[in-house]
Design an enzyme around this catalytic site. Sequence first.
Site, short mmCIF file in Angstrom:
data_model
loop_
_atom_site.label_atom_id
_atom_site.label_comp_id
_atom_site.label_asym_id
_atom_site.label_seq_id
_atom_site.Cartn_x
_atom_site.Cartn_y
_atom_site.Cartn_z
N HIS A 144 0.80 -1.08 0.35
CA HIS A 144 -0.08 0.06 -0.07
C HIS A 144 0.49 1.12 -0.01
CE1 HIS A 144 0.52 0.38 4.78
NE2 HIS A 144 0.78 1.33 4.54
N ASP A 166 0.34 -6.96 0.84
CA ASP A 166 0.36 -5.98 1.31
C ASP A 166 2.07 -6.02 1.61
OD1 ASP A 166 0.24 -3.71 3.88
OD2 ASP A 166 0.13 -3.29 1.63
N SER A 170 5.43 2.16 7.55
CA SER A 170 4.28 1.05 7.15
C SER A 170 5.66 0.75 5.97
CB SER A 170 3.28 1.25 6.52
OG SER A 170 2.43 1.46 6.96
#
Lengths: 349, 630
Positions: free
Chosen positions: A103, A133, A207
């Site tokens: 993402h 992901d 992330s």
Amino acid sequence: MRKTGTKAACLLLSGAIGIGGFGFLPQAEVSAASAKSSGTTSSKTVPQIIAQVSPSVVGIIGEVPSEYAEEWSDYESSEDEYELAHGSGVIIRSNGWIVTNAHVVDEMENIQVVTSEGKSYKVREVYSDPVSDIALIRINVTGFKPVTFVSSGEKTLVGEQVIAIGTPVSLSLRNSATLGIISGLNRAAGAEYRLIQTDATINPGNSGGPLVNMRGEIIGINSMKFAAVDIDNTGFTIPAGTVQYIVNQLFEQGEVIRAGLGLGLEESFSATVGLPSDDPLTVSEVLSDEAAAAGIKEGDVLYSVAGHRITALVDLNELMKTYSPGQTVRVLMQSGGDIVERKVVLTSE
Amino acid sequence: MRLAKRGMALLFVLLLAIGTAVPALAAGQTTLTLQVRIGSTSALINGEKQNIEKPYMQNGMTMVPLGVFQRAFGTSSRLEGDDTVRLSQGSHTVTFKIGSKTAWVNGKKIALAAAPVMKNGTLMVPMRPVTDMLEAKVKFSSGTIVVTLMSDTGVPGQPSDNEAEAPATARVGSSHANWSIDYPADTVAQPGDDEFSAMIGDLDGSYMLQIHVWEEDRNVSVTDMLEQLEQESLSAGETLVDRQTFPNAAIPYAQIIARDVDGIYWESRRYYDEGHVYSLYMGDSLIEDYREFDQWTDLLDSFRPSFNTQGVQTEDLSNVKDGYISAASPDYGVTLKVPATWTPTGSGQLEYSSKDGSFLSLHAVSVDGSGAAGLATWHDFLQAKTDEVFLPQTAKPVTSESVQASGQDAIIESLVYDLGGGSFYWNWLVLENEGYFYVLRYSAPEGAYNKQTFLKIVDSVEIDFEAVPSRFGKLGQISYLKDLKLDVTQSTPDFLFAAPAYWTTQASDGTGLDMRYFIPGGSFRVSNVDTGLEASAAQAVRRYAELKLDDPTLTYETPKRTTIAGVPAIAISYAGTGTNGNLYQAEDIYFRHQDKTYWIHHQLDRGTATPEQLNGIERALQSFRFLPAK
């Protein structure tokens, strides 16, 4: 695509004694260091671990369509059609392969990697698997220091201290480290695979960055995708095993080819809610011809696959990691009251 | 003749206890059946042909695919853990472990001769633990296995017939008693105590309709019936409110409305049609004015003294099929069919009698201590008993025949005797299984006796042989077959004596001393009389004189002075012919102790006055002892 040699791993471990960057040690010290690292708990301090791993953690920056950015960061939105967004990544090959979250790099244009030292590199290749992901990106370098993932045999314990390294909030906060513990393992948190839960602060921008144990091994890749809004101290990390499964598939095929039973499956109420039970999954739809050929019908109940009891969809997904389409698996099901064993040819999901 | 109306409350409680009160007779019950064959993929499940994995035998156990139970009986089954299978219905469960010879039935561990196993990809389980758990009937018949289960909830996968909101059929009635009536929504119809009564009540218990049918040989007019209803109502303490006859109705009827002692209003109608009287009693606890019964006119007007109404489906409350009804002993695990004209006596495990003198009773007896070593020895055993009870020439030799009953080898022993009043027939069906004898006795006098009837009953016998061993320990022999020489002390606060064990104790009237025993061919009775010793004897002599008026063969001897239990007594022997035509001999003995006069009466049909039987009576008399006063 070359695979990492074991020698590099030894070098990394042996180079952990307070020296940033990379170096070579005499043979004797290499073996001594590797002997020390296997089995016994090497008590490194938090600064030591951060110093060891941080050089392999990068920031990733690029332009994303405005609507997309709002989802993943708390940037002040600009009037521009595109916005700057960033995330983190981990160097896994010395020749420039970096792991991050899908993402982070999905929808991103003009992706740049920024190292701990501040040097920028243009991203040349992107391979992404949104389902897990996890994404793989490549920059043109050599000699970069890759991280070591925790080996599959080693047990991560709930309560273990862990460090999250990444670029929270803004690029100026590159290679920030936060400390926490493993709050939980094998969490079914709405993801395709099981996740690690931690209270090490993970903010937007973290992330794609690593979660590191006290031996300096990467136990997972942090992902804000699974965090709940406004909930404190509950972050989720994609475990190393899943990361490696995806990375290997991306290296070999450029994409992840998942094997599946060819069925639409529904979890029991207990599984959906998260209560422990051994309620099986129910077939809501027969999707593949192969599944139909095995005699499976809507309403049948799935107890186990290849001898493993399945009570949640994540269990099935985890199990399917070891299979490829075209292989046959034994399934134990219940149909019309009978408990039956069927053989299903797996198809790609 | 007219069955008494019980209080509304009690009846409504009974009505609401559908399914628990009289399961076998409740309306709306379905019989679920599973029929499989060893080696065949064809199964018959509730009438529908289905394909299953082939059942087979393993180590004596019938192995069937797990799914048959769900499809036939609606049981649920699931896998627990990796290899545990749990089958359940309601709170009953069976737990198997694939590959293991241990299972659990309702929490009790049992050993299996064969372990559940996957065969051709389907899990096969031993059938018996499941049928035990379900308490289903299992019948084996040359390779075909039929499992039946009664269910209140209808066929699995099909809507139940017991939908209380809207009865499945427009009308309800009895094909045996020959009547029918509209079936209102929100009501349930249930048969009564026998085939000739029924009740329909709503689920709230606010109203109820009772229907009773009986035979009436003579033609009864509506005015006759009106008088009957009035009289019955008044004698029940009711207050009459309205009386009418409807001679011009489709079927003429008499009607009264009355308020019963509890204040509940009842409308009663009585119809006569072709030798039968039909009585309808409609009670409504919400009615406070007799005119409100207008609301029931349509329903009551829909009554017909016939079962079939053209083009309309009628639910049948009758259990009679081809003139037979089902009878069962749940304790013994036995079901069978008896002629519909027989009625249960209400005693014993399964006992039926008929006005014509037919009698049927069922006993389970432990092989150990029964006097018979096995099935094959029953013939000699019964012959020996016959010789002990019947004088030569009165009874023919006992005959034996082999039959099949409940899928097993069995025997029927037959006895015919004549004690002067005509032939009397006895048949015993005997089966042996797991240490128990199952004895079904049928007896009837000439004219009522029908061998075919008994054979039909035998054919319908189905026994779940696991029932008795699982519920009972040692069961003694039927009383009249017990050892003639065994005595049982009978004691009261004042005295005791030893009665032979094979005498059957009978119920007494309840007030005062009245001990009665049935002896094969006779009786023995101990009671008190109000008169003194001499007066009692004199009264007895007058009694014989009276009896002689109806029985010219009656003779009596001069009263003898004797002693019994150490006190003076007067004994008078007499003989005659009983109402059943049998010649009998009897004795009345009077004696006094501590201001009470005792009377012992014993009697035996002459044909049964064997030395053994006479000895039994003698032993009882000799053993009489008064206990020291406290």
